[in-house]
Every structure is written in structure tokens, then in C-alpha cells.
Design a protein around this motif. Structure first.
Motif, PDB file in Angstrom:
ATOM      1  N   ALA A  61     -49.955 -13.964 -81.323  1.00 13.48           N
ATOM      2  CA  ALA A  61     -50.199 -13.995 -82.772  1.00 13.48           C
ATOM      3  C   ALA A  61     -50.292 -15.438 -83.266  1.00 13.48           C
ATOM      4  O   ALA A  61     -51.175 -15.782 -84.055  1.00 13.48           O
ATOM      5  N   TYR A  62     -49.388 -16.284 -82.797  1.00 15.57           N
ATOM      6  CA  TYR A  62     -49.440 -17.703 -83.188  1.00 15.57           C
ATOM      7  C   TYR A  62     -50.796 -18.289 -82.800  1.00 15.57           C
ATOM      8  O   TYR A  62     -51.421 -19.025 -83.581  1.00 15.57           O
ATOM      9  N   ALA A  63     -51.246 -17.960 -81.583  1.00 12.90           N
ATOM     10  CA  ALA A  63     -52.507 -18.514 -81.090  1.00 12.90           C
ATOM     11  C   ALA A  63     -53.660 -18.131 -82.023  1.00 12.90           C
ATOM     12  O   ALA A  63     -54.496 -18.973 -82.386  1.00 12.90           O
ATOM     13  N   ARG A  64     -53.694 -16.872 -82.445  1.00 10.24           N
ATOM     14  CA  ARG A  64     -54.781 -16.424 -83.315  1.00 10.24           C
ATOM     15  C   ARG A  64     -54.695 -17.140 -84.660  1.00 10.24           C
ATOM     16  O   ARG A  64     -55.704 -17.574 -85.225  1.00 10.24           O
ATOM     17  N   TRP A  65     -53.500 -17.264 -85.178  1.00 10.80           N
ATOM     18  CA  TRP A  65     -53.289 -17.990 -86.447  1.00 10.80           C
ATOM     19  C   TRP A  65     -53.778 -19.436 -86.332  1.00 10.80           C
ATOM     20  O   TRP A  65     -54.380 -19.984 -87.248  1.00 10.80           O
ATOM     21  N   ALA A  66     -53.537 -20.048 -85.173  1.00 11.17           N
ATOM     22  CA  ALA A  66     -53.936 -21.446 -84.962  1.00 11.17           C
ATOM     23  C   ALA A  66     -55.408 -21.572 -84.591  1.00 11.17           C
ATOM     24  O   ALA A  66     -55.903 -22.679 -84.391  1.00 11.17           O
ATOM     25  N   ARG A 108     -45.591 -17.773 -59.601  1.00 13.17           N
ATOM     26  CA  ARG A 108     -45.954 -16.799 -60.638  1.00 13.17           C
ATOM     27  C   ARG A 108     -44.723 -15.997 -61.050  1.00 13.17           C
ATOM     28  O   ARG A 108     -44.061 -15.398 -60.215  1.00 13.17           O
ATOM     29  N   ASN A 109     -44.486 -15.950 -62.343  1.00 11.79           N
ATOM     30  CA  ASN A 109     -43.436 -15.098 -62.894  1.00 11.79           C
ATOM     31  C   ASN A 109     -44.125 -14.055 -63.768  1.00 11.79           C
ATOM     32  O   ASN A 109     -45.271 -14.243 -64.179  1.00 11.79           O
ATOM     33  N   TRP A 110     -43.425 -12.974 -64.069  1.00  7.37           N
ATOM     34  CA  TRP A 110     -44.019 -11.937 -64.902  1.00  7.37           C
ATOM     35  C   TRP A 110     -42.925 -11.237 -65.675  1.00  7.37           C
ATOM     36  O   TRP A 110     -41.777 -11.181 -65.243  1.00  7.37           O
ATOM     37  N   ASP A 111     -43.286 -10.725 -66.841  1.00  2.71           N
ATOM     38  CA  ASP A 111     -42.336  -9.899 -67.592  1.00  2.71           C
ATOM     39  C   ASP A 111     -43.111  -9.035 -68.574  1.00  2.71           C
ATOM     40  O   ASP A 111     -44.308  -9.254 -68.809  1.00  2.71           O
ATOM     41  N   HIS A 112     -42.410  -8.048 -69.131  1.00  5.49           N
ATOM     42  CA  HIS A 112     -43.013  -7.196 -70.157  1.00  5.49           C
ATOM     43  C   HIS A 112     -43.364  -8.059 -71.369  1.00  5.49           C
ATOM     44  O   HIS A 112     -42.630  -8.997 -71.706  1.00  5.49           O
ATOM     45  N   PRO A 113     -44.453  -7.703 -72.069  1.00  2.06           N
ATOM     46  CA  PRO A 113     -44.898  -8.563 -73.184  1.00  2.06           C
ATOM     47  C   PRO A 113     -43.928  -8.630 -74.365  1.00  2.06           C
ATOM     48  O   PRO A 113     -44.079  -9.504 -75.205  1.00  2.06           O
ATOM     49  N   LEU A 114     -42.949  -7.736 -74.445  1.00  6.50           N
ATOM     50  CA  LEU A 114     -42.008  -7.801 -75.573  1.00  6.50           C
ATOM     51  C   LEU A 114     -40.718  -8.533 -75.244  1.00  6.50           C
ATOM     52  O   LEU A 114     -39.843  -8.676 -76.102  1.00  6.50           O
ATOM     53  N   ARG A 115     -40.595  -9.087 -74.038  1.00  9.40           N
ATOM     54  CA  ARG A 115     -39.327  -9.710 -73.646  1.00  9.40           C
ATOM     55  C   ARG A 115     -39.179 -11.124 -74.221  1.00  9.40           C
ATOM     56  O   ARG A 115     -40.105 -11.927 -74.166  1.00  9.40           O
ATOM     57  N   ARG A 116     -37.975 -11.421 -74.752  1.00 12.46           N
ATOM     58  CA  ARG A 116     -37.733 -12.737 -75.347  1.00 12.46           C
ATOM     59  C   ARG A 116     -36.432 -13.377 -74.883  1.00 12.46           C
ATOM     60  O   ARG A 116     -36.088 -14.478 -75.310  1.00 12.46           O
ATOM     61  N   GLN A 117     -35.671 -12.671 -74.041  1.00  8.84           N
ATOM     62  CA  GLN A 117     -34.390 -13.263 -73.603  1.00  8.84           C
ATOM     63  C   GLN A 117     -34.603 -14.301 -72.513  1.00  8.84           C
ATOM     64  O   GLN A 117     -33.709 -15.089 -72.221  1.00  8.84           O
ATOM     65  N   ILE A 118     -35.785 -14.299 -71.912  1.00 12.21           N
ATOM     66  CA  ILE A 118     -36.126 -15.321 -70.917  1.00 12.21           C
ATOM     67  C   ILE A 118     -36.450 -16.633 -71.643  1.00 12.21           C
ATOM     68  O   ILE A 118     -36.633 -16.643 -72.855  1.00 12.21           O
ATOM     69  N   PHE A 119     -36.518 -17.733 -70.893  1.00  7.76           N
ATOM     70  CA  PHE A 119     -36.714 -19.048 -71.522  1.00  7.76           C
ATOM     71  C   PHE A 119     -38.220 -19.298 -71.661  1.00  7.76           C
ATOM     72  O   PHE A 119     -38.811 -20.102 -70.958  1.00  7.76           O
ATOM     73  N   SER A 120     -38.806 -18.561 -72.597  1.00  7.70           N
ATOM     74  CA  SER A 120     -40.257 -18.486 -72.693  1.00  7.70           C
ATOM     75  C   SER A 120     -40.798 -19.191 -73.914  1.00  7.70           C
ATOM     76  O   SER A 120     -40.247 -19.084 -75.009  1.00  7.70           O
ATOM     77  N   GLY A 121     -41.889 -19.905 -73.702  1.00  5.46           N
ATOM     78  CA  GLY A 121     -42.660 -20.530 -74.769  1.00  5.46           C
ATOM     79  C   GLY A 121     -44.132 -20.390 -74.412  1.00  5.46           C
ATOM     80  O   GLY A 121     -44.511 -19.494 -73.675  1.00  5.46           O
ATOM     81  N   PHE A 122     -44.947 -21.307 -74.885  1.00  9.07           N
ATOM     82  CA  PHE A 122     -46.377 -21.213 -74.574  1.00  9.07           C
ATOM     83  C   PHE A 122     -47.097 -22.476 -75.002  1.00  9.07           C
ATOM     84  O   PHE A 122     -46.609 -23.236 -75.836  1.00  9.07           O
ATOM     85  N   ARG A 123     -48.273 -22.701 -74.388  1.00 10.21           N
ATOM     86  CA  ARG A 123     -49.215 -23.685 -74.917  1.00 10.21           C
ATOM     87  C   ARG A 123     -50.539 -22.975 -75.104  1.00 10.21           C
ATOM     88  O   ARG A 123     -50.760 -21.900 -74.559  1.00 10.21           O
ATOM     89  N   LEU A 124     -51.453 -23.579 -75.860  1.00 12.99           N
ATOM     90  CA  LEU A 124     -52.685 -22.894 -76.237  1.00 12.99           C
ATOM     91  C   LEU A 124     -53.892 -23.485 -75.533  1.00 12.99           C
ATOM     92  O   LEU A 124     -53.849 -24.597 -74.995  1.00 12.99           O
ATOM     93  N   ALA A 125     -54.983 -22.725 -75.563  1.00  8.40           N
ATOM     94  CA  ALA A 125     -56.253 -23.165 -74.991  1.00  8.40           C
ATOM     95  C   ALA A 125     -57.379 -22.715 -75.913  1.00  8.40           C
ATOM     96  O   ALA A 125     -57.150 -21.947 -76.858  1.00  8.40           O
ATOM     97  N   ARG A 126     -58.555 -23.208 -75.667  1.00  5.68           N
ATOM     98  CA  ARG A 126     -59.756 -22.679 -76.342  1.00  5.68           C
ATOM     99  C   ARG A 126     -60.980 -23.021 -75.524  1.00  5.68           C
ATOM    100  O   ARG A 126     -60.961 -23.958 -74.709  1.00  5.68           O
TER     101      ARG A 126
END
Ligand code: AVJ
Ligand code: FE
Length: 447
Positions: free
Chosen positions: A291-296, A416-434
Motif C-alpha cells: 500500500a505504501y508503494a502504491r501511495w508513493a 531466501r526467506n518467506w512468510d504469509h503476507p499478513l505477518r508483522r512480528q518478523i523484522f520486516s521492512g521494504f524498499r521500493l522500485a519502479r
């Protein structure tokens, strides 16, 4: 012969490092009541993780690699992750903390004895290059990161301390994004003796040109999204994301705990403190990142885009093991290994810069990608289907790059790590691309 001896010594030292870490997060940090408690339905009691790493070591190193006699075959089922969902482990007849400590020590003593006779070039894919030992070492490190997530979810005061001084945060002045030119690169690995089956085999992927953010999205940037009403505007959310947003009622990342006269606060491992504006945002789920990515006016990178930015060197056409090259990670390369108990601001690890100019691709926060978790072309499960293959095609998004909690021995640019898309207890963030075709980001975010 000398090389085998060096490998034996390295394996023994790495096993030791992992165990010291596990003990530091359990027996040395908390009392019995806290160790056997269920701190969150998402997590195991810490005492389960503790004996689980010992049982995994018994099965793979003692019984399988060394061909030794089973020590506690009666507890295999208790510590089988597939037999027992995390939320139910608290009601199993688990080993007590001191029983787990003794059990782990007994397994370890036998494993170290057996190491003397271990051969690493016998033609067995399980043993050659030390593969199964590396697998067990990384397994313990991965559970240690999971235990850190349990610590984060636990209510109560701080029990863990940072072992490094917080890096001085230079004002970030670099370009916001860097261009990765169109062309092929080598994704995954065939030769890396530490790699899991899901990182293999190496294969060529050809990508069109794209921009990737120099740094991960920060708390300050994410606050702008929150303040702009990002959580209330369905335009920015995917269908499933909006469903998650409305059902959960969430309006901030996890562990943001209100504010103190306008200063936003967060709870981090038992401390309530001001939210540092220039640290990468942490504890967001895939839906929030998307959602942040789309907003940005941008998007999340695909897994291939993330990996090409992290390790492809256009000067040589080859892919490095790490963004900075082949050298084993040192503290100046990346914020890994639980020395800090938080992500570090952009610009604190210039020695770790990737060939494309992206900063801190490893360490700090796991970065969500837009890719589903699946096998590479030519994938073959090794040595067991339950590590990766059974998760292929499930509801999982890939995360890359490790976090401050990831041990360097369990990190490389192919991991490679993986998790369900609703998980937030992991130490997760993100960077964007275009896409490189666009002149400037669109969307509703700030220019
Ligand atoms: C790779 C982190 C998703 O924790 O489920 C631990 C690692 N596999 N024991 C997990 C793992 C088996 C795995 N992740
Ligand atoms: Fe496990």
C-alpha cells in the motif's frame, strides 16, 4: 587433509557460536516461567525452540551424518514442527528448560566427538563440503531470530542488551534511487556450500532496466503515509490488503504505541522509546508495504530485481556472494548478528554498498518483495522436502536481505526467506522500485 581439519574446526566453532546465542536468548535471559510461557499464539514457547534445535541436530548430525545411535527418539514427534502447530506447543509434555539444556549438551558432545572422523569429500552430497553441518548451524541461527521475534512480542521489561555502540547516523544525502541497467544476471547459486535447496540452481534471468531505492523506507517516510490518511484510503491497497486493513483495524506498523506530546513512540524489546525517524520502518506486513508503494507511486521490487541489485556486478558480468564482493561479512559491511537490537539508518555501512549503489541490502530489515515463494527452474528438494518445497505455491511472499537479528553465517545475497503476507512480528521492512520507462513516480505521495 589440512583443509578438512580447517573445516572441522570452523564447524565446531560455528556450532558453538549458535549455541551461545540460543542460550543467551533463553536460559541466560529469562526465568523458567517466561521460558515455558506462550507469549503469542504466533510463536512457540522459547523452551520448545531450544530443544527443537537440539533434536534437529540429533536427527541430522548424530543419527544421519555420524550414523550414531539415537539418543531420544521418543521426543522426535514433540519437536516436529509439522506435527504441532505453534499455538499448541505450550500444551505438549515438553522438556523443562534444564532438561532441554542437558539434552542439547548431550547431543552436542556426541556430535563433536563424531566430527573427528568426518570426511567432506566422500561423494555424499549430504556430507561433501560440510553441507549438513552448515544446514544445522543455519537452522539454529534461524531459530534464534525466531526467538528474538518472541522476545519482541513478550510483555515485560528489557532483558537483552546491545553489544555494539549505535552507529553514528550521518544525514542521508545520497540519491533516492539508483538505476539497474537492462540485461541478464546470474540468480541463485549452484556452488555455494552453505546454500539451501531453494537458492539452487544458478540460472540466468534477463530483466528490463529499473530503478531501485538506495535505502529502505524509513520511519519518517512511513509516518507521512500514515499522516496522509494512507490507512483510510482504499486506493492504495490491494483487495486482500484492504480486507486485512479493515478486518484487523490496524493503522500503524506493529509495536507503534501512540505518542508523547506529538512524538511517536515504539516498544522495542521491552523499552518504550521515541520512534527514530531515520531508521528503516520495521514490523510492517506485505500488505502495508504494498500500500505504501502504491501511495508513493512506485512498487515493491520482484525477487529477481532485488537480487540483481544486491549482487550483480556490471563491471564483470558476474554475481557476488555479498553486495560488497566475496569477503565474509564484518560489522562495517552490514548490521547483522544481533549486535544492535534494531535496524541502522541509511549511510552507516558504506563498505557494504552494492555495485549498483544501493545501500544496506543485507542486514537491518528483511525486505518484502512482490514475488511468491517457489522453486527456481531445475529445483530439486535437498535434503528434505519440508525445508522449502512444501511451502512452494502456498500463500507466501519472499523476503530478502536479512535483518539486524540475522546471523552473518546464515546470510548471503542468494538467501531466501518467506512468510504469509499478513505477518508483522518478523523484522520486516521494504524498499521500493519502479520501471525505468517512467519519468517520475506517480501516485499520491510526496514528490
Ligand atoms: C526460512 C525462516 C521461514 O522459521 O519456518 C526453521 C526456517 N525451517 N526450521 C521457518 C526454518 C525449519 C523457516 N524460515
Ligand atoms: Fe526448525
Amino acid at each position: 587433509r589440512a583443509a578438512a581439519e580447517r573445516l572441522r574446526r570452523r564447524i565446531a566453532a560455528e556450532l558453538d557460536t549458535g549455541r551461545a546465542r540460543s542460550v543467551g536468548l533463553t536460559l541466560e535471559a529469562l526465568d523458567e516461567a517466561d521460558l515455558v510461557a506462550q507469549h503469542s499464539p504466533l510463536m512457540s514457547p522459547l523452551v520448545w525452540d531450544l530443544a527443537h534445535v537440539g533434536n534437529y541436530e540429533e536427527q541430522w548430525l548424530l543419527r544421519t551424518a555420524a550414523g550414531g545411535e539415537a539418543l531420544r527418539p521418543d521426543i522426535d514427534t514433540l519437536y516436529d514442527a509439522f506435527e504441532n502447530p505453534r499455538a499448541e506447543r505450550v500444551s505438549l509434555p515438553l522438556l523443562s528448560p534444564s532438561e532441554a539444556e542437558d539434552y542439547n549438551a548431550a547431543v552436542r558432545a556426541r556430535v563433536l566427538d563424531s566430527l573427528d572422523g568426518a570426511a567432506f569429500d566422500s561423494g555424499s552430497p549430504l556430507l561433501d563440503g560440510g553441507f549438513v553441518y552448515h544446514m544445522v548451524i543455519q537452522h539454529e541461527h534461524q531459530h534464534d531470530e525466531t526467538m528474538l521475534a518472541t522476545h519482541q512480542l513478550r510483555e515485560g521489561g528489557p532483558v537483552l542488551a546491545e553489544t555494539a555502540a549505535p552507529p553514528r547516523a550521518p544525514e542521508f544525502t545520497g540519491p533516492a534511487e539508483v538505476l539497474v541497467e537492462a540485461g541478464p544476471f546470474t540468480m541463485g547459486t549452484t556452488a555455494d556450500p552453505w546454500s539451501y535447496d531453494n537458492e539452487r540452481p544458478a540460472h540466468t534471468v534477463d530483466l528490463p532496466a529499473y530503478w531501485i531505492d538506495t535505502r529502505a523506507v524509513t520511519n519518517a517516510q512511513y509516518l507521512d503515509f500514515v499522516a496522509d490518511g494512507g490507512y483510510d484510503d482504499p486506493r492504495w491497497w490491494s483487495r486482500r490488503g484492504w480486507e486485512w486493513r479493515t478486518r484487523s483495524g490496524k493503522r500503524t506498523p506493529a509495536f507503534w504505541v501512540g505518542d508523547d506530546g506529538g512524538t511517536p513512540l515504539r516498544r522495542r524489546l521491552g523499552r518504550v522509546e521515541p520512534l527514530p525517524p531515520d531508521e528503516p520502518v520495521q514490523h510492517v506486513c506485505f500488505f502495508e508495504a504494498d500500500a505504501y508503494a502504491r501511495w508513493a507511486g512506485k512498487r515493491l521490487p520482484t525477487e529477481a530485481e532485488w537480487e540483481k541489485a544486491a549482487r550483480h556486478d556490471p563491471a564483470t558480468g558476474s554475481s557476488h556472494r555479498f553486495p560488497w564482493g566475496e569477503e565474509e561479512p564484518r560489522p562495517e559491511h552490514a548490521n547483522l548478528g544481533q549486535r544492535l537490537l534494531r535496524p541502522a539508518p541509511a549511510g552507516t555501512h558504506p563498505a557494504g554498498t552494492a555495485p549498483c549503489g544501493a545501500l544496506q541490502m543485507l542486514g537491518d530489515v528483511w525486505e518484502w518483495t512482490s514475488s511468491d515463494f517457489t522453486g527456481y527452474p531445475g529445483f530439486s528438494a535437498f535434503p528434505y522436502r519440508e525445508y522449502s518445497e512444501v511451502f512452494f505455491g502456498g500463500d507466501y511472499k519472499v523476503l530478502r536481505g536479512g535483518s539486524w537479528a540475522t546471523h552473518p553465517t546464515a546470510m548471503r545475497a542468494t538467501f531466501r526467506n518467506w512468510d504469509h503476507p499478513l505477518r508483522r512480528q518478523i523484522f520486516s521492512g521494504f524498499r521500493l522500485a519502479r520501471d525505468a520507462g517512467e519519468t517520475a513516480p506517480g501516485g499520491g505521495g510526496p514528490r
